[in-house]
Design an enzyme around this catalytic site. Structure first.
Site, short mmCIF file in Angstrom:
data_model
loop_
_atom_site.label_atom_id
_atom_site.label_comp_id
_atom_site.label_asym_id
_atom_site.label_seq_id
_atom_site.Cartn_x
_atom_site.Cartn_y
_atom_site.Cartn_z
CB CYS A 135 5.96 17.40 4.57
SG CYS A 135 6.99 16.03 5.05
CG HIS A 182 6.42 18.32 0.72
ND1 HIS A 182 7.64 18.69 1.25
CD2 HIS A 182 6.25 17.00 1.02
CE1 HIS A 182 8.17 17.65 1.86
NE2 HIS A 182 7.36 16.62 1.73
CG ASN A 237 10.51 14.92 1.90
OD1 ASN A 237 10.44 15.95 2.57
ND2 ASN A 237 9.57 14.00 1.91
N1 ACO Z 1 16.76 1.26 -4.07
C1 ACO Z 1 16.44 0.15 -4.76
N2 ACO Z 1 15.32 -0.53 -4.57
C2 ACO Z 1 14.46 -0.06 -3.66
C3 ACO Z 1 14.73 1.08 -2.87
C4 ACO Z 1 15.93 1.74 -3.11
N3 ACO Z 1 16.28 2.85 -2.45
N4 ACO Z 1 13.70 1.29 -2.04
C5 ACO Z 1 12.81 0.32 -2.27
N5 ACO Z 1 13.27 -0.51 -3.23
C6 ACO Z 1 12.63 -1.70 -3.77
C7 ACO Z 1 11.60 -2.29 -2.84
O1 ACO Z 1 12.23 -3.12 -1.88
C8 ACO Z 1 10.75 -3.06 -3.80
O2 ACO Z 1 11.41 -4.27 -4.11
P1 ACO Z 1 10.56 -5.65 -4.27
O3 ACO Z 1 9.62 -5.39 -5.41
O4 ACO Z 1 11.62 -6.62 -4.55
O5 ACO Z 1 9.85 -5.81 -2.96
C9 ACO Z 1 10.75 -2.20 -5.05
O6 ACO Z 1 11.89 -1.33 -4.94
C10 ACO Z 1 9.52 -1.36 -5.24
O7 ACO Z 1 9.24 -0.71 -4.02
P2 ACO Z 1 8.00 0.23 -3.86
O8 ACO Z 1 7.91 0.71 -2.47
O9 ACO Z 1 6.82 -0.43 -4.46
O10 ACO Z 1 8.44 1.43 -4.81
P3 ACO Z 1 7.58 2.64 -5.31
O11 ACO Z 1 7.53 2.67 -6.77
O12 ACO Z 1 6.30 2.75 -4.54
O13 ACO Z 1 8.49 3.86 -4.87
C11 ACO Z 1 8.67 5.50 -3.15
C12 ACO Z 1 8.82 4.03 -3.51
C13 ACO Z 1 9.66 6.31 -3.94
C14 ACO Z 1 8.97 5.66 -1.66
C15 ACO Z 1 7.24 5.97 -3.47
O14 ACO Z 1 6.30 5.06 -2.93
C16 ACO Z 1 6.96 7.33 -2.94
O15 ACO Z 1 7.52 8.30 -3.40
N6 ACO Z 1 6.06 7.44 -1.97
C17 ACO Z 1 5.74 8.73 -1.39
C18 ACO Z 1 6.75 9.00 -0.36
C19 ACO Z 1 6.70 10.44 0.05
O16 ACO Z 1 6.41 11.31 -0.73
N7 ACO Z 1 7.01 10.66 1.29
C20 ACO Z 1 7.13 11.94 1.76
C21 ACO Z 1 5.86 12.57 2.16
S1 ACO Z 1 5.75 12.75 3.85
C22 ACO Z 1 7.10 13.49 4.37
O17 ACO Z 1 7.66 14.18 3.61
C23 ACO Z 1 7.66 13.26 5.75
#
Ligand code: ACO
Length: 314
Positions: free
Chosen positions: A124, A241, A271
């Site tokens: 990215c 990004h 993304n």
């Molecule tokens: N819908 C509903 N529930 C979901 C989903 C979904 N799509 N995805 C995960 N959950 C659930 C999980 O299973 C978890 O459930 P549990 O508590 O019962 O285990 C709960 O939601 C919380 O999950 P977390 O992973 O803790 O959620 P978080 O608040 O961290 O958000 C996210 C997840 C959005 C992925 C966040 O961590 C994030 O944005 N991280 C950065 C990702 C990123 O920017 N990546 C791109 C950069 S690199 C590139 O671009 C290639």
């Protein structure tokens, strides 16, 4: 995880953006559409990421999206394509390993053969790395075409709700010339495939990437503005990004900059990896958010792990 590498990234001459362009697949996939595939819901996706919909390729390819974005950038720059002497394509999803996307574009756009044309993978951060390479590789009389293009949907596991709601397809491009204008950069690289990897499918430890991204975004912005001799408050627009609204909000708060200075279009594209910064840059230009003479910082972060930022005067 977050390591800074040299060199210092102070460069003269700089580069001027002559034109930008972008392209996206026709098919729009909403959050509600995804609820029919995985156990998720619109409220979760919007509140955790800010994403409402994304574009998913059907007939489009990384090459066709790149070609459309490049043509739009060439048209907006009013440059004779025969003058392009450097063609850099940032992508983690080329349609094939070889020939490179850059070589295919050379042919598709009818560009001259006396040029350097290659693909670059910094996930990215790819478009930012490519801008830095363009600035360093361009001859004084040269013109560069820099493209970010992705079809991440081809690497998305649509049974994994942790990742499939985040990504989309698209492309963006910019035409650049060397110019006696300020240009500063900062970049990092640190091998880590636990946080994020793309083999057959994208796999990600969301929380680890979130922690890395928030730190990297604020750090790279501070570094390039300092190198430019500017205060962060003097930057007119930040084009980051487009991974997650919460990451950008967090960085804005850390830097004490109003969120309105951060351009965002992730709600409609999700993304798009290396395409995200040039796609956002093009929409900032065409939407009148970025005007000639304004100070802009472009920032990428992602797989590698990598991060990078450039300071430009548009
Ligand atoms: N819908 C509903 N529930 C979901 C989903 C979904 N799509 N995805 C995960 N959950 C659930 C999980 O299973 C978890 O459930 P549990 O508590 O019962 O285990 C709960 O939601 C919380 O999950 P977390 O992973 O803790 O959620 P978080 O608040 O961290 O958000 C996210 C997840 C959005 C992925 C966040 O961590 C994030 O944005 N991280 C950065 C990702 C990123 O920017 N990546 C791109 C950069 S690199 C590139 O671009 C290639």
């Amino acid at each position: 995880m977050e390591k800074t590498m040299g060199p210092a990234g102070v460069s003269a001459p700089g580069i001027r953006i002559l034109g930008t362009g972008s392209a996206a697949p026709a098919q729009i996939v909403s959050n509600d559409d995804l609820t029919r595939i995985v156990d998720t819901n619109d409220e979760w996706i919007r509140s955790r990421t800010g994403i409402c919909e994304r574009r998913i390729a059907t007939v489009e390819t990384t090459r066709s999206l790149a070609r459309a974005a490049a043509r739009a950038a060439l048209a907006s720059s009013a440059i004779d394509p025969a003058r392009i002497s450097l063609l850099l394509c940032a992508t983690v999803t080329p349609d094939q390993a070889s020939p490179s996307l850059a070589c295919f574009l050379q042919r598709d756009l009818g560009l001259r053969e006396q040029m350097l044309a290659f693909d670059l993978n910094a996930a990215c951060s790819g478009f930012i790395y490519a801008l830095i390479c363009a600035q360093r590789l361009l001859d004084p009389e040269g013109i560069a075409l820099v493209v970010g293009s992705e079809t991440l949907s081809r690497r998305t596991d649509f049974t994994d709700r942790n990742t499939c709601v985040l990504f989309g397809d698209g492309a963006g491009a910019a035409v650049l010339e060397p110019a006696p204008v300020p240009f500063f950069w900062s970049a990092t690289a640190c091998g880590d495939d636990d946080a994020l990897s793309i083999r057959e499918h994208i796999r990600m430890d969301g929380q680890a990437v979130f922690r890395f991204a928030t730190k990297a975004l604020a750090a790279r912005i501070r570094e390039v503005t300092e190198k430019a001799g500017r205060a962060v408050a003097e930057i007119d627009l930040f084009v980051c990004h487009q991974a997650n609204r919460r990451i950008i909000t967090h960085a804005a708060r850390q830097l004490a900059v109003p969120l309105e200075r951060f351009f965002m279009n992730l709600a409609t594209y999700g993304n798009t990896s290396a395409a995200s910064v040039p796609l956002a840059l093009d929409e900032a230009v065409t939407g009148g958010r970025l005007k000639r003479g304004q100070r802009v910082v472009l920032v990428g972060f992602g797989g590698g792990l990598t991060s990078g930022a450039v300071y430009l005067e548009y």
